[in-house]
Design a protein around this motif. Structure first.
Motif, PDB file in Angstrom:
ATOM      1  N   ALA A 259       0.829  -1.205   0.000  1.00 52.78           N
ATOM      2  CA  ALA A 259       0.000   0.000   0.000  1.00 52.78           C
ATOM      3  C   ALA A 259       0.863   1.254   0.000  1.00 52.78           C
ATOM      4  CB  ALA A 259      -0.929  -0.004   1.209  1.00 52.78           C
ATOM      5  N   LEU A 260       1.941   1.245   0.782  1.00 54.27           N
ATOM      6  CA  LEU A 260       2.834   2.404   0.817  1.00 54.27           C
ATOM      7  C   LEU A 260       3.530   2.605  -0.531  1.00 54.27           C
ATOM      8  CD1 LEU A 260       4.429   2.002   4.367  1.00 54.27           C
ATOM      9  CD2 LEU A 260       2.635   3.597   3.662  1.00 54.27           C
ATOM     10  N   GLU A 261       3.857   1.505  -1.198  1.00 48.54           N
ATOM     11  CA  GLU A 261       4.477   1.631  -2.519  1.00 48.54           C
ATOM     12  C   GLU A 261       3.488   2.186  -3.541  1.00 48.54           C
ATOM     13  OE1 GLU A 261       6.390  -2.071  -3.467  1.00 48.54           O
ATOM     14  OE2 GLU A 261       8.008  -1.726  -2.016  1.00 48.54           O
ATOM     15  N   GLN A 262       2.198   1.907  -3.333  1.00 49.85           N
ATOM     16  CA  GLN A 262       1.198   2.549  -4.187  1.00 49.85           C
ATOM     17  C   GLN A 262       1.111   4.052  -3.907  1.00 49.85           C
ATOM     18  OE1 GLN A 262      -2.683   0.660  -4.415  1.00 49.85           O
ATOM     19  NE2 GLN A 262      -1.745  -1.322  -4.002  1.00 49.85           N
ATOM     20  N   VAL A 263       1.298   4.445  -2.652  1.00 43.41           N
ATOM     21  CA  VAL A 263       1.308   5.873  -2.329  1.00 43.41           C
ATOM     22  C   VAL A 263       2.448   6.560  -3.082  1.00 43.41           C
ATOM     23  CG1 VAL A 263       1.527   7.594  -0.497  1.00 43.41           C
ATOM     24  CG2 VAL A 263       0.239   5.495  -0.077  1.00 43.41           C
ATOM     25  N   VAL A 264       3.598   5.886  -3.208  1.00 42.92           N
ATOM     26  CA  VAL A 264       4.709   6.424  -4.001  1.00 42.92           C
ATOM     27  C   VAL A 264       4.249   6.655  -5.438  1.00 42.92           C
ATOM     28  CG1 VAL A 264       6.988   5.944  -4.959  1.00 42.92           C
ATOM     29  CG2 VAL A 264       6.505   5.406  -2.563  1.00 42.92           C
ATOM     30  N   GLN A 265       3.604   5.642  -6.011  1.00 42.80           N
ATOM     31  CA  GLN A 265       3.112   5.771  -7.388  1.00 42.80           C
ATOM     32  C   GLN A 265       2.104   6.907  -7.509  1.00 42.80           C
ATOM     33  OE1 GLN A 265       4.751   4.148  -9.742  1.00 42.80           O
ATOM     34  NE2 GLN A 265       3.808   2.146 -10.043  1.00 42.80           N
ATOM     35  N   ALA A 266       1.219   7.021  -6.515  1.00 40.42           N
ATOM     36  CA  ALA A 266       0.210   8.088  -6.541  1.00 40.42           C
ATOM     37  C   ALA A 266       0.875   9.459  -6.496  1.00 40.42           C
ATOM     38  CB  ALA A 266      -0.752   7.923  -5.372  1.00 40.42           C
ATOM     39  N   ALA A 267       1.946   9.586  -5.712  1.00 43.35           N
ATOM     40  CA  ALA A 267       2.661  10.863  -5.624  1.00 43.35           C
ATOM     41  C   ALA A 267       3.275  11.243  -6.963  1.00 43.35           C
ATOM     42  CB  ALA A 267       3.747  10.782  -4.552  1.00 43.35           C
ATOM     43  N   ALA A 312       6.850  16.268   0.612  1.00 47.90           N
ATOM     44  CA  ALA A 312       6.819  15.873   2.014  1.00 47.90           C
ATOM     45  C   ALA A 312       6.403  14.411   2.181  1.00 47.90           C
ATOM     46  CB  ALA A 312       5.867  16.783   2.791  1.00 47.90           C
ATOM     47  N   CYS A 313       5.402  13.967   1.431  1.00 47.33           N
ATOM     48  CA  CYS A 313       4.964  12.573   1.526  1.00 47.33           C
ATOM     49  C   CYS A 313       6.049  11.625   1.046  1.00 47.33           C
ATOM     50  CB  CYS A 313       3.687  12.365   0.716  1.00 47.33           C
ATOM     51  SG  CYS A 313       2.195  13.008   1.523  1.00 47.33           S
ATOM     52  N   LEU A 314       6.698  11.957  -0.060  1.00 46.72           N
ATOM     53  CA  LEU A 314       7.770  11.105  -0.561  1.00 46.72           C
ATOM     54  C   LEU A 314       8.939  11.070   0.422  1.00 46.72           C
ATOM     55  CD1 LEU A 314       7.703  12.084  -4.341  1.00 46.72           C
ATOM     56  CD2 LEU A 314       7.106   9.852  -3.366  1.00 46.72           C
ATOM     57  N   ALA A 315       9.235  12.196   1.054  1.00 52.05           N
ATOM     58  CA  ALA A 315      10.308  12.232   2.048  1.00 52.05           C
ATOM     59  C   ALA A 315       9.971  11.327   3.227  1.00 52.05           C
ATOM     60  CB  ALA A 315      10.549  13.660   2.522  1.00 52.05           C
ATOM     61  N   ALA A 316       8.725  11.353   3.679  1.00 48.34           N
ATOM     62  CA  ALA A 316       8.302  10.502   4.789  1.00 48.34           C
ATOM     63  C   ALA A 316       8.393   9.030   4.411  1.00 48.34           C
ATOM     64  CB  ALA A 316       6.880  10.857   5.207  1.00 48.34           C
ATOM     65  N   ALA A 331      10.538   6.823  -5.928  1.00 50.99           N
ATOM     66  CA  ALA A 331      10.302   7.945  -5.024  1.00 50.99           C
ATOM     67  C   ALA A 331      11.322   9.057  -5.256  1.00 50.99           C
ATOM     68  CB  ALA A 331      10.350   7.469  -3.569  1.00 50.99           C
ATOM     69  N   HIS A 332      12.600   8.684  -5.405  1.00 50.55           N
ATOM     70  CA  HIS A 332      13.624   9.703  -5.670  1.00 50.55           C
ATOM     71  C   HIS A 332      13.401  10.345  -7.044  1.00 50.55           C
ATOM     72  CE1 HIS A 332      16.134   9.330  -2.153  1.00 50.55           C
ATOM     73  NE2 HIS A 332      16.216   8.017  -2.278  1.00 50.55           N
ATOM     74  N   THR A 333      12.994   9.548  -8.023  1.00 51.83           N
ATOM     75  CA  THR A 333      12.729  10.096  -9.360  1.00 51.83           C
ATOM     76  C   THR A 333      11.589  11.118  -9.307  1.00 51.83           C
ATOM     77  OG1 THR A 333      13.494   8.113 -10.504  1.00 51.83           O
ATOM     78  CG2 THR A 333      11.998   9.551 -11.718  1.00 51.83           C
ATOM     79  N   TYR A 334      10.501  10.777  -8.625  1.00 53.60           N
ATOM     80  CA  TYR A 334       9.365  11.698  -8.537  1.00 53.60           C
ATOM     81  C   TYR A 334       9.748  12.965  -7.780  1.00 53.60           C
ATOM     82  CZ  TYR A 334       6.556   7.684 -10.063  1.00 53.60           C
ATOM     83  OH  TYR A 334       6.045   6.621 -10.759  1.00 53.60           O
ATOM     84  N   MET A 413      13.192  23.931 -24.376  1.00 51.75           N
ATOM     85  CA  MET A 413      11.751  23.902 -24.157  1.00 51.75           C
ATOM     86  C   MET A 413      11.431  24.396 -22.746  1.00 51.75           C
ATOM     87  SD  MET A 413       9.067  20.731 -24.530  1.00 51.75           S
ATOM     88  CE  MET A 413       9.370  20.628 -26.282  1.00 51.75           C
ATOM     89  N   ARG A 414      10.407  25.245 -22.631  1.00 43.57           N
ATOM     90  CA  ARG A 414      10.023  25.766 -21.335  1.00 43.57           C
ATOM     91  C   ARG A 414       9.376  24.674 -20.504  1.00 43.57           C
ATOM     92  NH1 ARG A 414      12.851  29.475 -19.921  1.00 43.57           N
ATOM     93  NH2 ARG A 414      11.288  30.062 -18.364  1.00 43.57           N
ATOM     94  N   ARG A 415       9.450  24.814 -19.167  1.00 43.16           N
ATOM     95  CA  ARG A 415       8.947  23.766 -18.272  1.00 43.16           C
ATOM     96  C   ARG A 415       7.588  24.167 -17.688  1.00 43.16           C
ATOM     97  NH1 ARG A 415      13.757  23.585 -14.329  1.00 43.16           N
ATOM     98  NH2 ARG A 415      13.886  25.717 -15.019  1.00 43.16           N
ATOM     99  N   HIS A 416       6.597  24.312 -18.550  1.00 46.44           N
ATOM    100  CA  HIS A 416       5.295  24.702 -18.067  1.00 46.44           C
ATOM    101  C   HIS A 416       4.431  23.498 -17.729  1.00 46.44           C
ATOM    102  CE1 HIS A 416       6.241  28.800 -18.815  1.00 46.44           C
ATOM    103  NE2 HIS A 416       6.259  28.669 -20.125  1.00 46.44           N
ATOM    104  N   VAL A 417       4.678  22.406 -18.387  1.00 45.99           N
ATOM    105  CA  VAL A 417       3.846  21.220 -18.198  1.00 45.99           C
ATOM    106  C   VAL A 417       4.568  20.265 -17.274  1.00 45.99           C
ATOM    107  CG1 VAL A 417       2.699  19.288 -19.289  1.00 45.99           C
ATOM    108  CG2 VAL A 417       2.879  21.476 -20.512  1.00 45.99           C
ATOM    109  N   LYS A 418       3.919  19.932 -16.154  1.00 39.31           N
ATOM    110  CA  LYS A 418       4.530  19.033 -15.183  1.00 39.31           C
ATOM    111  C   LYS A 418       4.162  17.594 -15.487  1.00 39.31           C
ATOM    112  CE  LYS A 418       4.652  22.338 -11.370  1.00 39.31           C
ATOM    113  NZ  LYS A 418       4.370  23.501 -12.177  1.00 39.31           N
ATOM    114  N   ILE A 419       5.119  16.711 -15.280  1.00 42.13           N
ATOM    115  CA  ILE A 419       4.860  15.284 -15.483  1.00 42.13           C
ATOM    116  C   ILE A 419       4.428  14.689 -14.150  1.00 42.13           C
ATOM    117  CG2 ILE A 419       5.900  13.078 -16.069  1.00 42.13           C
ATOM    118  CD1 ILE A 419       7.701  14.549 -17.979  1.00 42.13           C
TER     119      ILE A 419
END
Length: 419
Positions: A259-267, A312-316, A331-334, A413-419
């Motif tokens: 479940a926590l690894e899914q939280v990483v994916q959700a972040a 903050a969530c990824l850091a936790a 998590a580090h990539t995100y 390219m400008r960084r207006h769109v977040k992944i």
């Protein structure tokens, strides 16, 4: 003169037609000083009441506010600050339960906590008129899902409840608009507490059965979606969330790490999706009273309230979570992506290098790291990854299934769109 009609959701079937005829003056003129008050959980039938809808004023009655609850408790002689806080927590503002707890005149927090029995009394007052055993069993079974539609109802209640969906939707403790219904929070909490404590084996089996049902529905969605689009699809996320919730309820210790690894994916999606996963974990913590889940619920809840909730969530999760190497790399990539799009490139590079130390085969991380270096005008440089990965090189871009080459976005390219 005021005419009061209570529990209109039940009495309307007998009185609705008569009252409409009365107000339409079929029985003679209605004096101008007559006011009719209908108290119920549902809105008035739109078609039947349309001719006089402009004469109707809707007054929604919500649960008690904290101030209203404190005022009632004070009027009943309940003034100890700790006791008042305990009543606020247990009652959740439900007027009937606040009144029951106040009438019990608790003097200590322990007496309030023992008043969980009073919550059960309140629930019994909601369902005491249900005498049919199949209907009563359907009420208990359908408390387990977070939300109900007819498919979820059938999966939860089983074949013995066939034909009871409309009946359940008409109960005073069931509400909701659109495609989904839900139980009143206090009613659901009481029913869940009773099943978890008195029938633990049946509780776990029912939760796993619902988890399996949502897993099957999720798999059906996956058949028509490429893997890269799973997390973008609302239906897939809903089934994944419900599956995760039910597995956590069945066996918290076993399913906490997944479940926590899914939280990483959700972040890695966006803040709204992350919030859905954290809130689901919080609900599972409340419904199971599991110590580890409660600790994570508190930790992630505080992180979600941060000015930068994703970071903050990824850091936790990285600091305290029992994550796999692959999940730590994600998590580090995100975090690196989020920092990059916040114009914090140097911090982003640190996170991306950490991600590669966990998973040097992640092409997305290599691409983001290279783009960040180009944005900063750095020359090409190797990643300071661990000796275990020191002989690995970035994956070579290759043809995609449609024949195009995977390319990295130009540094201009400008960084207006977040992944």
């Amino acid at each position: 003169m005021v005419l009061f009609f209570d529990t209109w959701e039940q009495t309307a079937r007998y009185l609705d037609g008569w009252l409409l005829s009365l107000l339409d003056e079929e029985f003679g003129p209605v004096p101008a000083n007559v006011i009719v008050v209908l108290a119920g959980r549902d809105e008035l039938a739109e078609r039947e009441w349309a001719p006089i809808r402009d004469q109707v004023a809707d007054v929604p009655l919500e649960v008690f506010t904290e101030a209203e609850t404190r005022s009632l408790l004070t009027s009943r002689g309940v003034t100890d600050p700790d006791v008042v806080e305990a009543v606020l927590r247990l009652s959740m503002g439900l007027p009937l339960l606040v009144e029951l707890l106040a009438l019990a005149r608790p003097h200590t927090v322990e007496e309030v906590d023992a008043g969980g029995d009073l919550a059960d009394v309140a629930v019994e007052r909601f369902v005491q008129w249900i005498t049919d055993p199949e209907q009563r069993e359907a009420v208990r079974a359908c408390a387990l899902p977070l939300q109900l539609n007819e498919d979820v109802f059938a999966a939860a209640a089983g074949p013995g409840a066939e034909g009871l969906w409309e009946w359940l939707c008409g109960q005073p403790f069931v509400s909701g608009r659109g495609g989904f219904k839900h139980y009143h929070a206090v009613v659901r909490a009481s029913l869940i507490r009773q099943q978890r404590t008195h029938f633990p084996q049946g509780w776990a089996s029912a939760q796993l059965r619902l988890a399996g049902t949502h897993a099957a529905w999720r798999a059906a969605v996956e058949e028509r979606l490429p893997e890269a689009k799973h997390w973008k699809d609302p239906e897939w996320r809903r089934h994944r969330l419900d599956e995760t919730y039910h597995r956590l309820c069945a066996h918290p210790a076993t399913h906490l790490t997944p479940a926590l690894e899914q939280v990483v994916q959700a972040a890695g999606q966006d803040t709204a999706v992350l919030r859905q996963w954290v809130e689901t974990l919080e609900q599972a913590a409340r419904d199971t009273a599991d110590a580890a889940l409660l600790a994570w619920s508190t930790r992630l809840g505080k992180a979600l309230a941060d000015d930068e909730p994703v970071l903050a969530c990824l850091a936790a999760l990285l600091a305290h979570g029992p994550l796999s190497m692959a999940a730590r790399g994600r998590a580090h990539t995100y975090r690196g992506q989020r920092l990059y799009f916040s114009d914090r490139e140097e911090e982003a590079l640190v996170e991306l290098d950490r991600a590669l130390a966990h998973d040097a085969r992640n092409a997305q991380t290599w691409a983001r790291r290279g783009e960040t270096h180009r944005w900063l005008g750095h020359p090409s440089r190797p990643s300071p990854i661990s000796p275990l990965h020191s002989t690995l090189t970035p994956p070579t871009p290759g043809p995609s299934p449609n024949g195009a080459n995977h390319t990295v976005r130009p540094a201009t390219m400008r960084r207006h769109v977040k992944i």
